[in-house]
Design a protein around this motif. Structure first.
Motif, PDB file in Angstrom:
ATOM      1  N   ARG A  81      12.784  -0.401   6.785  1.00 45.31           N
ATOM      2  CA  ARG A  81      13.044   0.539   5.692  1.00 45.31           C
ATOM      3  C   ARG A  81      13.243  -0.150   4.348  1.00 45.31           C
ATOM      4  O   ARG A  81      13.017   0.450   3.314  1.00 45.31           O
ATOM      5  N   ALA A  82      13.660  -1.386   4.366  1.00 47.41           N
ATOM      6  CA  ALA A  82      13.888  -2.092   3.109  1.00 47.41           C
ATOM      7  C   ALA A  82      12.571  -2.296   2.355  1.00 47.41           C
ATOM      8  O   ALA A  82      12.544  -2.269   1.119  1.00 47.41           O
ATOM      9  N   PHE A  83      11.472  -2.480   3.075  1.00 48.03           N
ATOM     10  CA  PHE A  83      10.169  -2.692   2.446  1.00 48.03           C
ATOM     11  C   PHE A  83       9.471  -1.377   2.089  1.00 48.03           C
ATOM     12  O   PHE A  83       8.595  -1.338   1.241  1.00 48.03           O
ATOM     13  N   PHE A  84       9.821  -0.305   2.790  1.00 49.01           N
ATOM     14  CA  PHE A  84       9.141   0.978   2.636  1.00 49.01           C
ATOM     15  C   PHE A  84      10.110   1.997   2.033  1.00 49.01           C
ATOM     16  O   PHE A  84      10.868   2.642   2.750  1.00 49.01           O
ATOM     17  N   PRO A  85      10.097   2.173   0.702  1.00 46.47           N
ATOM     18  CA  PRO A  85      11.003   3.164   0.110  1.00 46.47           C
ATOM     19  C   PRO A  85      10.589   4.571   0.522  1.00 46.47           C
ATOM     20  O   PRO A  85       9.408   4.859   0.736  1.00 46.47           O
ATOM     21  N   SER A  86      11.581   5.442   0.650  1.00 40.94           N
ATOM     22  CA  SER A  86      11.284   6.807   1.091  1.00 40.94           C
ATOM     23  C   SER A  86      10.521   7.552   0.003  1.00 40.94           C
ATOM     24  O   SER A  86      10.757   7.387  -1.187  1.00 40.94           O
ATOM     25  N   LYS A  87       9.593   8.388   0.477  1.00 41.75           N
ATOM     26  CA  LYS A  87       8.790   9.200  -0.437  1.00 41.75           C
ATOM     27  C   LYS A  87       9.379  10.596  -0.488  1.00 41.75           C
ATOM     28  O   LYS A  87       9.894  11.095   0.515  1.00 41.75           O
ATOM     29  N   LEU A  93       0.831  -1.207   0.000  1.00 39.08           N
ATOM     30  CA  LEU A  93       0.000   0.000   0.000  1.00 39.08           C
ATOM     31  C   LEU A  93       0.868   1.261   0.000  1.00 39.08           C
ATOM     32  O   LEU A  93       0.528   2.269  -0.622  1.00 39.08           O
ATOM     33  N   TRP A  94       1.979   1.188   0.729  1.00 39.02           N
ATOM     34  CA  TRP A  94       2.921   2.319   0.781  1.00 39.02           C
ATOM     35  C   TRP A  94       3.472   2.625  -0.611  1.00 39.02           C
ATOM     36  O   TRP A  94       3.592   3.774  -1.006  1.00 39.02           O
ATOM     37  N   LYS A  95       3.817   1.576  -1.349  1.00 35.46           N
ATOM     38  CA  LYS A  95       4.364   1.756  -2.699  1.00 35.46           C
ATOM     39  C   LYS A  95       3.313   2.271  -3.677  1.00 35.46           C
ATOM     40  O   LYS A  95       3.644   2.848  -4.703  1.00 35.46           O
ATOM     41  N   GLU A  96       2.024   2.072  -3.333  1.00 38.56           N
ATOM     42  CA  GLU A  96       0.936   2.591  -4.163  1.00 38.56           C
ATOM     43  C   GLU A  96       0.608   4.051  -3.817  1.00 38.56           C
ATOM     44  O   GLU A  96      -0.423   4.577  -4.205  1.00 38.56           O
ATOM     45  N   ASP A  97       1.466   4.672  -3.062  1.00 40.96           N
ATOM     46  CA  ASP A  97       1.363   6.082  -2.666  1.00 40.96           C
ATOM     47  C   ASP A  97       0.203   6.379  -1.727  1.00 40.96           C
ATOM     48  O   ASP A  97      -0.342   7.491  -1.737  1.00 40.96           O
ATOM     49  N   LEU A  98      -0.180   5.442  -0.884  1.00 35.29           N
ATOM     50  CA  LEU A  98      -1.143   5.728   0.173  1.00 35.29           C
ATOM     51  C   LEU A  98      -0.375   6.320   1.350  1.00 35.29           C
ATOM     52  O   LEU A  98       0.781   5.953   1.605  1.00 35.29           O
ATOM     53  N   SER A  99      -1.007   7.227   2.047  1.00 32.78           N
ATOM     54  CA  SER A  99      -0.343   7.839   3.186  1.00 32.78           C
ATOM     55  C   SER A  99      -0.372   6.884   4.376  1.00 32.78           C
ATOM     56  O   SER A  99      -1.124   5.905   4.401  1.00 32.78           O
ATOM     57  N   ALA A 100       0.429   7.192   5.385  1.00 30.34           N
ATOM     58  CA  ALA A 100       0.463   6.370   6.595  1.00 30.34           C
ATOM     59  C   ALA A 100      -0.891   6.381   7.291  1.00 30.34           C
ATOM     60  O   ALA A 100      -1.325   5.368   7.837  1.00 30.34           O
ATOM     61  N   SER A 101      -1.590   7.489   7.237  1.00 32.75           N
ATOM     62  CA  SER A 101      -2.923   7.573   7.848  1.00 32.75           C
ATOM     63  C   SER A 101      -3.914   6.668   7.126  1.00 32.75           C
ATOM     64  O   SER A 101      -4.728   5.984   7.763  1.00 32.75           O
ATOM     65  N   GLN A 102      -3.855   6.645   5.805  1.00 31.86           N
ATOM     66  CA  GLN A 102      -4.769   5.804   5.030  1.00 31.86           C
ATOM     67  C   GLN A 102      -4.481   4.323   5.274  1.00 31.86           C
ATOM     68  O   GLN A 102      -5.406   3.515   5.409  1.00 31.86           O
ATOM     69  N   ILE A 103      -3.217   3.949   5.358  1.00 32.22           N
ATOM     70  CA  ILE A 103      -2.860   2.558   5.641  1.00 32.22           C
ATOM     71  C   ILE A 103      -3.303   2.184   7.048  1.00 32.22           C
ATOM     72  O   ILE A 103      -3.825   1.085   7.281  1.00 32.22           O
TER      73      ILE A 103
END
Length: 147
Positions: free
Chosen positions: A45-51, A16-26
């Protein structure tokens, strides 16, 4: 991962993070707080690339106009009243001191209008010399009468 009796799937959250959903939406989807998702993203951090960070949080507003020269603005203010220097202040000008040069027991009345500010510096028992103390009281009386 179990947090507060709720399960958060790290891989699903990362997707979901990679689909550009915010932390609040997730967080709403998993039924946890936003801080839980941010913490998981930080620890994995390996699973969650920085935005990329968004600099302007209000994209509908236009950019600010460039700042004007402050010296030019001083003359154009309609509510500013330019008071001519007092005769006593002109006499004290050669003996005036800058703020850093003032000692305790010297008058702290500014006698010019800037760059650098100069102060009266007459020896006194209070903050102001007798002349400037009387001017401060008379100015206060005038402003209270005008109200």
């Amino acid at each position: 991962m179990t947090i507060q009796h709720r399960t958060v799937d790290i891989e699903a959250a990362a997707k979901l993070w990679k689909e550009d959903l915010s932390a609040s939406q997730i967080a709403k989807r998993f039924g946890v707080s936003r801080n839980v998702i941010v913490g998981i993203a930080f620890r994995n951090r390996a699973f969650f690339p920085s935005k990329p960070r968004v600099r302007n949080c209000r994209p509908h507003e236009s950019k600010r106009a460039p700042r004007k020269d402050k010296t030019a603005m001083r003359d154009h203010r309609p509510d500013t009243v330019i008071i001519p220097p007092h005769k006593y202040d002109l006499e004290r000008l050669p003996f005036a001191k800058r703020l850093l040069e003032l000692r305790p027991g010297e008058c702290i009345w500014p006698i010019n209008d800037g760059s650098p500010f100069l102060f009266c510096a007459v020896k006194t028992a209070g903050k102001y010399c007798q002349h400037h103390q009387s001017r401060a009281i008379s100015v206060n009386r005038i402003t209270t009468r005008e109200k």
